[in-house]
Structure formats: C-alpha cells, structure tokens
Design an enzyme around this catalytic site. Structure first.
Site, PDB file in Angstrom:
ATOM      1  N   ASP A   9       2.269  14.649  -3.066  1.00 26.43           N
ATOM      2  CA  ASP A   9       1.941  14.709  -4.448  1.00 26.43           C
ATOM      3  C   ASP A   9       0.637  15.886  -4.838  1.00 26.43           C
ATOM      4  O   ASP A   9       0.657  16.606  -5.753  1.00 26.43           O
ATOM      5  CB  ASP A   9       1.417  13.238  -5.078  1.00 26.43           C
ATOM      6  CG  ASP A   9       0.297  12.679  -4.412  1.00 26.43           C
ATOM      7  OD1 ASP A   9      -0.392  13.055  -3.445  1.00 26.43           O
ATOM      8  OD2 ASP A   9      -0.302  11.632  -5.033  1.00 26.43           O
ATOM      9  N   ASP A  66      -0.173   7.564  -7.345  1.00 27.74           N
ATOM     10  CA  ASP A  66      -0.549   5.950  -7.676  1.00 27.74           C
ATOM     11  C   ASP A  66      -0.749   5.455  -9.180  1.00 27.74           C
ATOM     12  O   ASP A  66      -0.174   4.662  -9.799  1.00 27.74           O
ATOM     13  CB  ASP A  66      -1.587   5.544  -6.777  1.00 27.74           C
ATOM     14  CG  ASP A  66      -1.690   6.161  -5.479  1.00 27.74           C
ATOM     15  OD1 ASP A  66      -0.488   6.365  -5.032  1.00 27.74           O
ATOM     16  OD2 ASP A  66      -2.628   6.220  -4.795  1.00 27.74           O
TER      17      ASP A  66
HETATM   18  C1  GLA Z   1      -2.955   7.994  -1.485  1.00 30.89           C
HETATM   19  C2  GLA Z   1      -3.258   8.959  -2.826  1.00 30.89           C
HETATM   20  C3  GLA Z   1      -2.016   9.349  -3.247  1.00 30.89           C
HETATM   21  C4  GLA Z   1      -1.112  10.099  -2.088  1.00 30.89           C
HETATM   22  C5  GLA Z   1      -0.878   9.076  -0.891  1.00 30.89           C
HETATM   23  C6  GLA Z   1      -0.255   9.712   0.144  1.00 30.89           C
HETATM   24  O1  GLA Z   1      -2.116   6.703  -1.830  1.00 30.89           O
HETATM   25  O2  GLA Z   1      -3.752   8.321  -3.587  1.00 30.89           O
HETATM   26  O3  GLA Z   1      -2.383  10.458  -4.277  1.00 30.89           O
HETATM   27  O4  GLA Z   1      -1.613  11.193  -1.812  1.00 30.89           O
HETATM   28  O5  GLA Z   1      -1.987   8.733  -0.483  1.00 30.89           O
HETATM   29  O6  GLA Z   1       1.077  10.271  -0.277  1.00 30.89           O
END
Ligand code: GLA
Length: 386
Positions: free
Chosen positions: A38, A173
């Site tokens: 992301d 997320d």
């Molecule tokens: C955490 C971060 C997300 C993403 C994941 C890995 O959850 O909050 O933004 O980078 O790690 O995919």
C-alpha cells in the site's frame, strides 16, 4: 459488546440522558493478499471483519473532549485547542490525532463526551487502531454534520497515524474499515485510490484467521525501515526511470534490468513489492474465474516472499503457516498485516474445519508454548451508524 451495554456504560460514566446518543462502529480487517504494497502505491485485497470498535457519545457546548475507554477502564479529558501527544495512554492518540486532523481542515466541531470499546484483539495485526481512527472520524462527521467524503475521512485517519502517532502506515487499513462491504473483498489501487468491492465466493471454503498471540509493535519497529528502503530504491531507480514516483510505477521487466544499482537488501525488498502487486492482480482474476486453488497458491507464494525477501515474518508465524499447510484441505496460508507477529489468514475447506482447529490448537502450543486464537471470518460492512 453491544449497544445496550455501551449506552448503560455511558450513562454510568457521564450520568446524562442518553436519548440523543450517537452510536457508531468501525471494523478491524484482515488482508487476503497484497502485503506491504500500500505505501508503495500498489494493490491490496483486504476484507473488513466482524470485530469492531463501538463508539457512543454526545455533543458538549464547550471545547472539552471527555473519553472513557471501556477496555482500558481509563478516563481522559483534553481541550480541542491544546491537543498534545499522550505518552501514558497510547489509545488516546488515535482519537486525538484524528481530531487534530479535523481541526486542521477547519472542520466545525466542538467538545463531546464519548465512550468506546471493542472486540478486536489488540496488537494482533487486525487493525484495531485504524478501526478506532475510523470510528472517531465517522462519529464526528455525523455528530457535527460535517461535509466530508469517505475518501477524505480515510486520508485524515492515515494522516493522524503518520503525523500524530508516528507510524508511517499506508492507507489500506483505514480504507477497508471505512468502506468494506459484507461478503466482498476490497480491491484497492493505493496509487489513485480507485477501488472495487469484489464478491468473495469461496464455495465450500472458509477464511480462517489464526492469531499467534505474539504482540506486534508497529511504532518504532522495522516497519518504518522497510518503507524507507523502498523510497530510497525509488530515488536510485529514478536515474534510469525518471518518470517513476513510487515503486509501483516500476514494471517487473524494468526492475530486473536495473536492479543492479540497488544493494542486495533493497533488491529483495523491491522484488517482494513488485511481484506481490502482480500476485494481487492474479488473485483477483482467479477469484473472477472461481479458481480458489490458484487463489490459495498465490497466498502461499506471498508468504514465502514476505518471509524470504521482505523479511517481516517470524518463527511463530512460520510455524502457524506450516501447521495449517500440513492439513489436507488447507489451500492457502500466509501471514497477514505488517508482520513480526499478529495473525495468519488461511483458506480452509469446510469439511476439515474441526481438524484444523484441533491441529492448530495442539501443535502451535506444543511448538511455541503459546496458546493460539482461531476465528472464522466473513467479510462484513465497514463503518456504520448503529
Ligand atoms: C500495516 C499497515 C498497512 C500495511 C500493512 C502491510 O497493517 O498499517 O498500511 O502497510 O501493515 O501490508
């Protein structure tokens, strides 16, 4: 946690009429595939889960925010005009950070009395903090009738986490916690934020999440380091590819041609990100063809790459994945989320669910001396008013 309980607690704490109480919820998430892509502008495929943060409250006539956390059994009070980082009670910062971001865009908000609680296991990599941010922004949008789009709210939450809490997370997320849909996975392009909710038809299979119960700390961890390595690699590759802005803009062919300018570690990190992006696209196609076996195979590949190239797995996650894969009828198993602990996500044939639960419970504890958590997950809706 249910609505009645929250309303009762609110009344006990703030001793007010609860007629005009606003109640909202925002869910945690698991990511099916597309890890650490992301913040590189890549693709992700998460689902919102049936574990939530619930928030209830009402307006005040001044600028004071009073919050009671049910799970921590703690009260906090602060003034909207002097929001400061709280070193003792970390949970406050997710709320305060969102409020600060709202004030920075001149949102017309005032004080409020709030209670919140939830059932998302904390530190399990299921994004309880993103859910708290999303619940907060959604709560204030409705309470003060703010004209603000979902995408703007999502960005405010990410900003709160990046700038106020100090974790350089991507946008996945918060996005799925806000906009996830029941029975669907959210296919998101993190560069232009276009997205599609894709029906998750897994006939005969369940998505099962296994919690290593090894707490993970994102802040100040390897997470920010991984992101910095990717960003530095982009600067180095720019010499040959001036048009690129993010790692996502580099094609696999270009990467293979120019990777020699990167050191060995950066090569491995970039390899993971670029091939993981391709895996997400392949996984979405596989879902469209109802090819669950291929979907599972791509998940397995993703884990291998996260372990070997991105190096964000750990022995507990690998053990959990190994145990799952040793069971006939498990077609995909991988770590989900940031890594270094937290959860795995598994695609398990319904007929072997019992066997799966028994084997994971027994074997994982035997090999790690930690009791695991196991949950069947169905995709649920994102944030909503209750
Ligand atoms: C955490 C971060 C997300 C993403 C994941 C890995 O959850 O909050 O933004 O980078 O790690 O995919």
């Amino acid at each position: 946690m249910n609505l009645k309980k929250i309303v009762d607690i609110y009344r006990n704490i703030f001793g007010k009429e609860s007629k005009n109480l606003l109640t909202v919820s925002a869910p945690g998430r698991i990511n099916l595939i597309g890890e650490h892509t992301d913040y590189n502008g890549g693709f992700v495929l998460p689902i919102a889960i049936d574990r939530n943060i619930y928030m209830a409250g009402a307006k005040r006539n001044d600028r004071i925010i009073r919050i009671y956390s049910i799970d921590y059994d703690q009260n906090v009070q602060f003034d909207l005009d002097s929001i400061r980082f709280n070193k003792e009670k970390m949970w406050v910062n997710y709320i305060a950070g969102v409020l600060k971001s709202l004030l920075e865009i001149n949102a017309d908000i005032s004080g409020a009395d709030i209670v919140f609680g939830g059932d998302i296991p904390e530190g399990a990599g299921l994004s309880s903090s993103a859910a708290l941010e999303v619940a907060t922004v959604y709560f204030f949008k409705i309470l003060f009738d703010l004209e603000i789009s979902s995408i703007e709210m999502i960005k405010l939450c990410q900003k709160a986490e990046n700038k106020f809490v100090g974790v350089n997370c991507g946008i996945m997320d918060q996005f799925v916690s806000m906009l996830g849909e029941k029975d669907h996975a959210l296919f998101l392009d993190c560069k232009n934020l276009s997205y599609e909710n894709i029906l998750l038809k897994l006939e005969g299979f369940n998505v099962v999440v296994c919690n290593t119960n090894l707490k993970r700390e994102l802040a100040g961890s390897e997470y920010n380091k991984r992101r910095a390595t990717c960003e530095k690699a982009v600067s180095s590759l720019k010499r040959f590819l001036p048009q690129i802005g993010m790692l996502r803009d580099v094609s696999i062919e270009e990467f293979e041609k120019y990777k020699y300018v990167l050191d060995k570690v950066a090569q491995k990190r970039c390899k993971h990100v670029l091939y993981e992006n391709r895996r997400v696209l392949d996984a979405v196609n596989a879902l469209g063809r109802n090819d669950i076996l291929e979907f599972g195979r791509l998940m397995n590949e993703s884990h291998k790459s996260l372990k070997k190239d991105y190096e964000v797995s750990c022995s507990e996650l690998d053990i959990m994945v190994d145990i799952a894969r040793s069971i006939n009828g498990v077609i995909g198993a991988r770590m989900t989320g940031g890594g270094f602990g937290g959860c795995t996500v598994n695609i398990v044939k319904k007929e072997v669910l019992d066997k799966f639960f028994r084997a994971v419970n027994k074997e994982y504890e035997k090999r790690t001396s930690i009791k695991p958590g196991i949950y069947i997950c169905n995709p649920e809706n994102g944030s909503r008013r209750l």
